[in-house]
Design a protein around this motif. Structure first.
Motif, PDB file in Angstrom:
ATOM      1  N   SER A 104       6.058   2.641   1.247  1.00 18.59           N
ATOM      2  CA  SER A 104       4.913   1.719   1.266  1.00 18.59           C
ATOM      3  C   SER A 104       4.772   1.022   2.604  1.00 18.59           C
ATOM      4  N   LEU A 105       3.598   0.448   2.778  1.00 19.88           N
ATOM      5  CA  LEU A 105       3.346  -0.400   3.940  1.00 19.88           C
ATOM      6  C   LEU A 105       3.044  -1.802   3.433  1.00 19.88           C
TER       7      LEU A 105
ATOM      8  N   ILE B  32       4.121  13.859  -0.574  1.00 18.46           N
ATOM      9  CA  ILE B  32       2.842  14.027  -1.260  1.00 18.46           C
ATOM     10  C   ILE B  32       1.953  12.817  -0.945  1.00 18.46           C
ATOM     11  N   PRO B  33       0.712  13.068  -0.549  1.00 17.81           N
ATOM     12  CA  PRO B  33      -0.179  11.946  -0.221  1.00 17.81           C
ATOM     13  C   PRO B  33      -0.323  10.970  -1.385  1.00 17.81           C
ATOM     14  N   ALA B  34      -0.447   9.692  -1.032  1.00 17.89           N
ATOM     15  CA  ALA B  34      -0.578   8.661  -2.062  1.00 17.89           C
ATOM     16  C   ALA B  34      -2.045   8.314  -2.297  1.00 17.89           C
TER      17      ALA B  34
ATOM     18  N   ALA C 164       0.860  -1.186   0.000  1.00 22.17           N
ATOM     19  CA  ALA C 164       0.000   0.000   0.000  1.00 22.17           C
ATOM     20  C   ALA C 164       0.893   1.231   0.000  1.00 22.17           C
ATOM     21  N   PRO C 165       0.720   2.128  -0.984  1.00 18.28           N
ATOM     22  CA  PRO C 165       1.574   3.324  -0.979  1.00 18.28           C
ATOM     23  C   PRO C 165       1.201   4.227   0.190  1.00 18.28           C
ATOM     24  N   GLN C 166       2.217   4.685   0.894  1.00 20.38           N
ATOM     25  CA  GLN C 166       1.962   5.541   2.062  1.00 20.38           C
ATOM     26  C   GLN C 166       2.026   7.015   1.644  1.00 20.38           C
ATOM     27  N   PHE C 167       3.045   7.348   0.862  1.00 21.92           N
ATOM     28  CA  PHE C 167       3.179   8.684   0.280  1.00 21.92           C
ATOM     29  C   PHE C 167       4.301   8.617  -0.745  1.00 21.92           C
TER      30      PHE C 167
ATOM     31  N   ALA D  86      -4.323  11.254   8.385  1.00 23.86           N
ATOM     32  CA  ALA D  86      -2.967  10.702   8.524  1.00 23.86           C
ATOM     33  C   ALA D  86      -2.098  11.152   7.350  1.00 23.86           C
ATOM     34  N   GLN D  87      -2.667  11.148   6.170  1.00 26.35           N
ATOM     35  CA  GLN D  87      -1.937  11.590   4.982  1.00 26.35           C
ATOM     36  C   GLN D  87      -1.543  13.062   5.121  1.00 26.35           C
ATOM     37  N   GLN D  88      -2.480  13.857   5.615  1.00 26.65           N
ATOM     38  CA  GLN D  88      -2.213  15.293   5.808  1.00 26.65           C
ATOM     39  C   GLN D  88      -1.090  15.489   6.835  1.00 26.65           C
TER      40      GLN D  88
END
Lengths: 288, 355
Positions: free
Chosen positions: B268-269, B304-306, B140-143, B293-295
């Motif tokens: 990534s996670l 940059i948020p994914a 999973a892309p984190q950012f 969380a992305q913010q």
């Protein structure tokens, strides 16, 4: 009666052995087991997917001894360790001698001052040197102000040697001080009483008695220099390579445990060999 | 029997009853712990420490996992150590890592080994918002952050537009790179050489030229910032996130997107297949993809948020906005990276570091 005494002594010796056994066992397990594991890993094969493939192959050692790059890194390591040890001897012995002849409370104060750097980790000390050596650091600012020239010693072999000497010097001074302090002043006085000049009295009477202790201090500095890690990384930078950072590179960046194990073992064996050579250089009658 | 018991006690040896009582007492903490674990589940997240770990705690652990009764334990360390653990444990029925934070290339390496649990929107609903070009079946892309040309806004009058500019005499002894970023540095060189991010031969040739132009190497990303401030270097290659965070720290630097394209750093996670608490791991990843969380990560680290619903606004949105016209962004070829990583590391060490 004498049989009873011998029997009692044997019983005490046996008791002592039994008491020592657990500690010896722990040391053996904690030291010998990882070493055995290291040796075993060094004969394995590296696989990017499986990390290691069990094998008995000398390829990791062959790679080290046939690649000029690794031999050059080893030469650099030995050179830096020898140079820093010689500098520690040159700087440390006079300080140790002077400290040993100081009277309280100054002796205690100065010894404490020598111990103080040991309270700070070598990484933090190296960071301090970085602030001093770097472009824009204290020395550079001074040089720019007074000589209109930049001064940069960060990422240089000179910086690494200075960093290692600063880390190892307290050990040399403290050991030399302790060795010199253990030598009775009256021996020197007796020599002088018999007509020897102070310098001659030192070299003919004090120095031979100090040699075993100084030899141990020298070997310790050499071992520390050979295995330096934080100082070469922080003060030497990526282009300056010594063995300990190289071991970590193979272990941490490449995940090549077999080759990293072989490198570690070669480093350890070389250090041991140098220590033995240093020991044999001391005349037999002066050895500890 | 009584005599024997008395004799035993006389010699200081424990009786059977004492041994049983002692064993029960020793077992008590284990019994108690097991009861406690049944009530609140524990999740082990293997991650980087420092700001990264702290932001995970602030933006994911406390607001999302704590209310679910999930206690997050961070296993802090370097990425390769994390990879080694997952690799070494992958044959075991149960490992000790539930979620691992890894870069895109490493996620691919682990996926190739079959060590990762598949992830999809059915088990992690917020994956429906993940940017499709960054999403893989097991990560999973984190950012993300594009790799840009960084330059001193004080000393460089004409901003560089390409890796080619760094090879010019004007930049002799004035270009600095982070040594540890060598795979990404090589990608930048490959994009310049042929526009193909996997062109290793072209990248090597370009990097040798850059090295001959007086390239300076710094051991870590953080060690690359002071030379920009002191005037030791004027340009380099860096992730946009770092340029933003250095700007925020008062270092006079700016970013320029190379015209040949910018490789994307993707964090990534992943969930190892043998994660002990898989359900909690999936919830954790879902929480990481929540807009708040992305913010949080974008605001503090400049990444940059994914996801497509992070909803950035104000100065942060301006800082992270891509220029117009949109630059060429290139997702690394992770399979090629994984295949050549050991050889590339060896080459970098012997050719670039050494000369």
């Amino acid at each position: 009666m004498s049989d009873a005494i011998i029997s009692g002594r044997r019983s005490r010796q046996l008791g002592g052995t039994v008491l020592l056994a657990p500690a010896t066992l722990v040391v053996l397990i904690m030291l010998a087991a990882p070493l055995a594991l290291l040796v075993r890993y060094s004969f394995n094969r590296f696989s990017p997917t499986d990390l290691m493939i069990a094998a008995v192959t000398p390829e990791n050692y062959v790679r080290f001894f046939t690649d000029p790059f690794y031999l050059e890194v080893m030469r650099t390591t030995i050179g830096v360790a020898l140079l820093s040890t010689v500098l520690c001897l040159i700087l440390g012995l006079p300080i140790g001698w002077r400290l040993s002849r100081m009277r309280p409370p100054w002796r205690g104060i100065f010894i404490f001052a020598m111990i103080m750097p040991l309270f700070v980790s070598s990484t933090v000390r190296a960071l301090g040197w970085m602030i001093l050596f770097a472009r824009g650091g204290v020395l550079d600012l001074g040089s720019s102000y007074f000589f209109q020239r930049h001064f940069e010693m960060q990422f240089s072999s000179t910086g690494v040697v200075i960093g290692i000497v600063s880390a190892n010097l307290p050990y040399m001074v403290l050991m030399a001080q302790s060795v010199f302090a253990g030598i009775d002043d009256r021996l020197s006085e007796a020599a002088r009483g018999l007509g020897a000049a102070p310098v001659r009295a030192f070299w003919r009477v004090i120095w031979p008695l100090a040699i075993p202790g100084i030899a141990i201090a020298t070997i310790m500095c050499l071992i520390l220099g050979m295995n330096a890690y934080a100082t070469p990384i922080l003060l030497g930078g990526p282009r300056f390579q010594m063995m300990a950072p190289l071991v970590y590179w193979e272990f941490g960046t490449n995940n090549n445990w077999p080759f990293a194990s072989a490198l570690a073992f070669v480093l350890m064996a070389t250090t041991l060999l140098l220590a033995v050579v240093a020991h044999t250089l001391v005349p037999r009658r002066y050895r500890a | 029997m009584e005599d024997i018991g008395k004799r035993s006690r006389g010699r200081g040896l424990p009786s059977r009853r004492t041994v049983l009582a002692g064993s029960a007492a020793l077992a008590m903490p284990a019994i108690w712990t097991s009861g406690a674990r049944a009530q609140s589940s524990t999740l082990v997240v293997s991650t980087w420490g420092g700001n990264f770990g702290r932001l995970l705690t602030e933006n994911v652990d406390v607001p999302f996992m704590k209310p679910l009764g999930i206690e997050v334990v961070q296993d802090i360390g370097g990425e390769e150590a994390r990879v080694a653990k997952i690799q070494a444990q992958r044959m075991l029925p149960q490992g000790n890592i539930d979620v691992a934070c890894v870069t895109g290339g490493v996620a691919q390496r682990l996926a190739d080994l079959g060590a990762l649990e598949p992830l999809n929107a059915a088990t992690v609903p917020n994956l429906a918002h993940a940017l499709p070009n960054l999403l893989t079946p097991t990560a999973a892309p984190q950012f993300y952050s594009p790799q840009v040309l960084i330059y001193s806004s004080e000393r460089v009058k004409e901003p560089p537009t390409s890796f080619a500019d760094l090879l010019e005499p004007a930049y002799k002894n004035k270009v600095g790179l982070t040594d540890g970023n060598f795979p990404f540095n090589m990608m930048a060189a490959a994009l310049y050489a042929s526009g193909n991010i996997t062109d290793v031969a072209g990248a090597k040739e370009a990097m040798i030229r850059l090295n001959k132009n007086g390239l300076k190497l710094y051991p870590s990303v953080d060690a690359t910032a002071p030379p920009f401030k002191s005037g030791e270097i004027d340009a380099g290659i860096m992730f946009l996130a770092r340029v933003i965070s250095w700007q925020d720290s008062g270092i006079p630097v700016k970013a320029a997107f190379p015209k040949e394209g910018a490789a994307l750093y993707v964090s990534s996670l992943v969930v190892p297949k043998n994660a002990p608490n898989k359900q909690a791991a999936l919830k954790y990843i879902n929480a990481m993809l929540e807009p708040s969380a992305q913010q949080g990560f974008a605001a503090k680290l400049g990444y940059i948020p994914a996801t497509d619903n992070a909803g950035l606004s104000g100065t942060l949105a301006q800082q992270l906005a891509l220029p117009v016209p949109a630059p060429k962004l290139v997702v690394p070829d992770y399979a090629a990276m994984a295949a050549g990583s050991a050889d590339l590391a060896d080459w970098w060490k012997k050719t670039i570091q050494r000369s």
